[in-house]
Design an enzyme around this catalytic site. Structure first.
Site, PDB file in Angstrom:
ATOM      1  N   ASN A   1       0.811  -1.221   0.000  1.00 37.01           N
ATOM      2  CA  ASN A   1       0.000   0.000   0.000  1.00 37.01           C
ATOM      3  C   ASN A   1       0.844   1.271   0.000  1.00 37.01           C
ATOM      4  O   ASN A   1       0.378   2.316  -0.474  1.00 37.01           O
ATOM      5  CB  ASN A   1      -0.915  -0.021   1.234  1.00 37.01           C
ATOM      6  CG  ASN A   1      -1.483   1.344   1.564  1.00 37.01           C
ATOM      7  OD1 ASN A   1      -2.463   1.786   0.969  1.00 37.01           O
ATOM      8  ND2 ASN A   1      -0.840   2.046   2.506  1.00 37.01           N
TER       9      ASN A   1
ATOM     10  N   TYR B   1       3.461   9.184 -11.196  1.00 40.48           N
ATOM     11  CA  TYR B   1       2.488   8.387 -10.442  1.00 40.48           C
ATOM     12  C   TYR B   1       1.730   7.443 -11.377  1.00 40.48           C
ATOM     13  O   TYR B   1       1.583   6.256 -11.098  1.00 40.48           O
ATOM     14  CB  TYR B   1       1.518   9.337  -9.731  1.00 40.48           C
ATOM     15  CG  TYR B   1       0.506   8.663  -8.842  1.00 40.48           C
ATOM     16  CD1 TYR B   1       0.847   8.273  -7.548  1.00 40.48           C
ATOM     17  CD2 TYR B   1      -0.802   8.434  -9.262  1.00 40.48           C
ATOM     18  CE1 TYR B   1      -0.089   7.669  -6.706  1.00 40.48           C
ATOM     19  CE2 TYR B   1      -1.735   7.838  -8.436  1.00 40.48           C
ATOM     20  CZ  TYR B   1      -1.376   7.455  -7.160  1.00 40.48           C
ATOM     21  OH  TYR B   1      -2.306   6.859  -6.336  1.00 40.48           O
TER      22      TYR B   1
ATOM     23  N   LYS C   1       9.160  -9.706  -3.407  1.00 37.86           N
ATOM     24  CA  LYS C   1      10.282 -10.634  -3.594  1.00 37.86           C
ATOM     25  C   LYS C   1      10.585 -11.387  -2.291  1.00 37.86           C
ATOM     26  O   LYS C   1      10.670 -12.608  -2.284  1.00 37.86           O
ATOM     27  CB  LYS C   1      11.512  -9.863  -4.060  1.00 37.86           C
ATOM     28  CG  LYS C   1      12.757 -10.705  -4.228  1.00 37.86           C
ATOM     29  CD  LYS C   1      13.898  -9.873  -4.796  1.00 37.86           C
ATOM     30  CE  LYS C   1      15.224 -10.627  -4.705  1.00 37.86           C
ATOM     31  NZ  LYS C   1      15.205 -11.940  -5.375  1.00 37.86           N
TER      32      LYS C   1
ATOM     33  N   THR D   1      -8.010  11.284   1.612  1.00 39.06           N
ATOM     34  CA  THR D   1      -6.862  11.307   2.534  1.00 39.06           C
ATOM     35  C   THR D   1      -6.044  12.583   2.375  1.00 39.06           C
ATOM     36  O   THR D   1      -5.149  12.841   3.153  1.00 39.06           O
ATOM     37  CB  THR D   1      -5.925  10.095   2.307  1.00 39.06           C
ATOM     38  OG1 THR D   1      -5.502  10.090   0.937  1.00 39.06           O
ATOM     39  CG2 THR D   1      -6.611   8.789   2.624  1.00 39.06           C
TER      40      THR D   1
ATOM     41  N   SER E   1      -4.335   1.968  -8.466  1.00 40.51           N
ATOM     42  CA  SER E   1      -5.178   3.165  -8.555  1.00 40.51           C
ATOM     43  C   SER E   1      -5.944   3.121  -9.873  1.00 40.51           C
ATOM     44  O   SER E   1      -5.501   2.481 -10.832  1.00 40.51           O
ATOM     45  CB  SER E   1      -4.291   4.411  -8.543  1.00 40.51           C
ATOM     46  OG  SER E   1      -5.045   5.568  -8.844  1.00 40.51           O
TER      47      SER E   1
ATOM     48  N   LYS F   1       1.699   3.315 -11.263  1.00 37.98           N
ATOM     49  CA  LYS F   1       0.493   2.499 -11.056  1.00 37.98           C
ATOM     50  C   LYS F   1       0.234   1.610 -12.282  1.00 37.98           C
ATOM     51  O   LYS F   1      -0.214   0.474 -12.148  1.00 37.98           O
ATOM     52  CB  LYS F   1      -0.711   3.403 -10.754  1.00 37.98           C
ATOM     53  CG  LYS F   1      -0.579   4.191  -9.442  1.00 37.98           C
ATOM     54  CD  LYS F   1      -0.416   3.285  -8.226  1.00 37.98           C
ATOM     55  CE  LYS F   1      -0.373   4.063  -6.922  1.00 37.98           C
ATOM     56  NZ  LYS F   1      -0.238   3.219  -5.729  1.00 37.98           N
TER      57      LYS F   1
HETATM   58  P1  NDP Z   1      -1.058   8.658   2.585  1.00 41.09           P
HETATM   59  O1  NDP Z   1      -0.133   9.715   2.093  1.00 41.09           O
HETATM   60  O2  NDP Z   1      -2.133   9.019   3.544  1.00 41.09           O
HETATM   61  O3  NDP Z   1      -0.188   7.476   3.224  1.00 41.09           O
HETATM   62  C1  NDP Z   1       0.937   6.988   2.556  1.00 41.09           C
HETATM   63  C2  NDP Z   1       1.506   5.850   3.398  1.00 41.09           C
HETATM   64  O4  NDP Z   1       2.665   5.318   2.743  1.00 41.09           O
HETATM   65  C3  NDP Z   1       1.931   6.303   4.774  1.00 41.09           C
HETATM   66  O5  NDP Z   1       1.611   5.292   5.683  1.00 41.09           O
HETATM   67  C4  NDP Z   1       3.454   6.450   4.659  1.00 41.09           C
HETATM   68  O6  NDP Z   1       4.046   6.258   5.927  1.00 41.09           O
HETATM   69  C5  NDP Z   1       3.754   5.313   3.668  1.00 41.09           C
HETATM   70  N1  NDP Z   1       4.990   5.500   2.910  1.00 41.09           N
HETATM   71  C6  NDP Z   1       5.308   6.509   2.053  1.00 41.09           C
HETATM   72  N2  NDP Z   1       6.548   6.340   1.577  1.00 41.09           N
HETATM   73  C7  NDP Z   1       7.029   5.178   2.129  1.00 41.09           C
HETATM   74  C8  NDP Z   1       8.248   4.459   2.027  1.00 41.09           C
HETATM   75  N3  NDP Z   1       9.261   4.888   1.260  1.00 41.09           N
HETATM   76  N4  NDP Z   1       8.389   3.315   2.726  1.00 41.09           N
HETATM   77  C9  NDP Z   1       7.383   2.869   3.513  1.00 41.09           C
HETATM   78  N5  NDP Z   1       6.210   3.499   3.663  1.00 41.09           N
HETATM   79  C10 NDP Z   1       6.041   4.648   2.971  1.00 41.09           C
HETATM   80  O7  NDP Z   1      -1.621   7.969   1.278  1.00 41.09           O
HETATM   81  P2  NDP Z   1      -3.038   7.279   0.949  1.00 41.09           P
HETATM   82  O8  NDP Z   1      -3.547   6.548   2.126  1.00 41.09           O
HETATM   83  O9  NDP Z   1      -3.869   8.284   0.277  1.00 41.09           O
HETATM   84  O10 NDP Z   1      -2.564   6.233  -0.178  1.00 41.09           O
HETATM   85  C11 NDP Z   1      -2.223   4.888   0.132  1.00 41.09           C
HETATM   86  C12 NDP Z   1      -2.094   4.133  -1.188  1.00 41.09           C
HETATM   87  O11 NDP Z   1      -3.319   4.238  -1.896  1.00 41.09           O
HETATM   88  C13 NDP Z   1      -1.004   4.682  -2.113  1.00 41.09           C
HETATM   89  O12 NDP Z   1      -0.373   3.638  -2.784  1.00 41.09           O
HETATM   90  C14 NDP Z   1      -1.803   5.538  -3.076  1.00 41.09           C
HETATM   91  O13 NDP Z   1      -1.157   5.680  -4.323  1.00 41.09           O
HETATM   92  C15 NDP Z   1      -3.069   4.706  -3.202  1.00 41.09           C
HETATM   93  N6  NDP Z   1      -4.226   5.463  -3.693  1.00 41.09           N
HETATM   94  C16 NDP Z   1      -4.682   6.569  -3.023  1.00 41.09           C
HETATM   95  C17 NDP Z   1      -5.771   7.265  -3.507  1.00 41.09           C
HETATM   96  C18 NDP Z   1      -6.325   8.481  -2.821  1.00 41.09           C
HETATM   97  O14 NDP Z   1      -7.183   9.152  -3.404  1.00 41.09           O
HETATM   98  N7  NDP Z   1      -5.908   8.799  -1.594  1.00 41.09           N
HETATM   99  C19 NDP Z   1      -6.447   6.840  -4.735  1.00 41.09           C
HETATM  100  C20 NDP Z   1      -5.894   5.666  -5.341  1.00 41.09           C
HETATM  101  C21 NDP Z   1      -4.827   5.003  -4.831  1.00 41.09           C
HETATM  102  P3  NDP Z   1       5.431   6.961   6.343  1.00 41.09           P
HETATM  103  O15 NDP Z   1       5.391   8.371   5.832  1.00 41.09           O
HETATM  104  O16 NDP Z   1       5.527   6.858   7.826  1.00 41.09           O
HETATM  105  O17 NDP Z   1       6.495   6.126   5.687  1.00 41.09           O
END
Ligand code: NDP
Length: 255
Positions: free
Chosen positions: A96, A163, A129, A198, A148, A167
């Protein structure tokens, strides 16, 4: 087994990258709600610990938080090892963790483009992996990538070519992994959300109105709306589903 029982995940171990907040947190809650033990893997250690504690308290499952940057192979390896030490294996992986950078091609450096791919696509590969090895030894498992709707359509008027590419890449990754790992009883599927609330507060009201008018369901999704679909795909209820992508976007891409 009853239909509802097929959705239960009692005693299974699920890793959720980025499970501390947003969609990942809602997914972690959903998996725990049906009995899974949950590992939260994100960078911010304090936020990960907090999420793990709250989930254990609310749902009575075992949880673990392992600070992990999915762009660091050694972090991913260590997180998977720690999960195996603690729970004996991994049944479910939710890729995620993701980022988005809003800037046009003219301003987006190649390094920025590569960084988005490194988190969103290569990050998913890194975890797949190492978790895949464990799943193979354990007799199977389930992998779900949070992709997405952007894998399939352009997002107007956003500037996020990196992005979209990341995806789109998750779609091909999913198809091929599902094929290569079928013989190991590992199912691989994607969920493809549309607008989830979000970070939408950063958008102009006018823009939000336009997008809302283009949807069939009149509201943007809350993160909790994505979790039941993930629970389904993680559970035995979806045992015949693999190599699939499920768009969950309130009908946005239909119009
Ligand atoms: P948020 O920005 O709210 O959360 C992102 C999460 O990813 C956080 O928990 C962050 O934690 C973690 N993260 C970011 N970079 C890293 C990294 N390098 N290593 C480990 N963890 C990481 O995003 P959303 O909840 O909105 O999105 C979650 C997923 O859903 C994403 O893949 C997004 O592309 C996808 N998505 C979101 C949509 C939306 O409208 N919100 C629509 C479609 C898909 P931390 O910073 O502590 O590492």
């Amino acid at each position: 087994m009853s239909i509802l029982d097929q959705f239960r995940l009692d005693g299974r171990t699920a890793i959720v990258t980025g499970g501390n907040r947003g969609i990942g947190r809602a997914i972690a809650d959903g998996l725990a709600d049906v009995g899974a033990n949950v590992v939260i893997a994100n960078r911010d250690a304090a936020a990960g610990d907090r999420a793990a504690e709250e989930i254990a308290d609310e749902f009575g499952v075992q949880t673990l938080a392992v600070p992990t940057d999915v762009t660091e192979e050694s972090d991913v390896q260590a997180m998977v090892d720690r999960t195996v030490d603690e729970f004996g294996g991994v049944d479910i992986l939710i890729n995620n963790a993701g980022i988005v950078q809003h800037n046009a091609v003219e301003e987006k450096s190649v390094a920025e483009f590569q960084h988005t791919l490194d988190v969103n696509l290569t990050g998913a590969y890194r975890t797949a992996k190492y978790v895949g090895e464990v799943m193979r030894e354990g007799g199977g498992g389930v992998l779900i990538n949070v992709s997405s709707m952007s894998a399939f359509v352009a997002n107007y008027p956003k500037h996020q070519v990196d992005y979209q590419a990341s995806k789109g890449g998750l779609e091909a990754l999913k198809n091929q992994l599902a094929s290569e790992w079928a013989e190991d009883d590992i199912r691989v599927n994607n969920v493809n959300p549309g607008f989830v609330d979000t970070g939408l507060d950063a958008e102009a009201d006018e823009q939000l109105e336009t997008w809302r008018s283009e949807m069939l369901v009149d509201e943007f999704a809350e993160p909790e709306a994505i979790a039941p679909l993930v629970v389904y795909l993680a559970s035995d209820a979806s045992s015949y589903v693999t190599g699939e992508s499920v768009v969950i976007d309130g009908g946005y891409t239909v119009r």
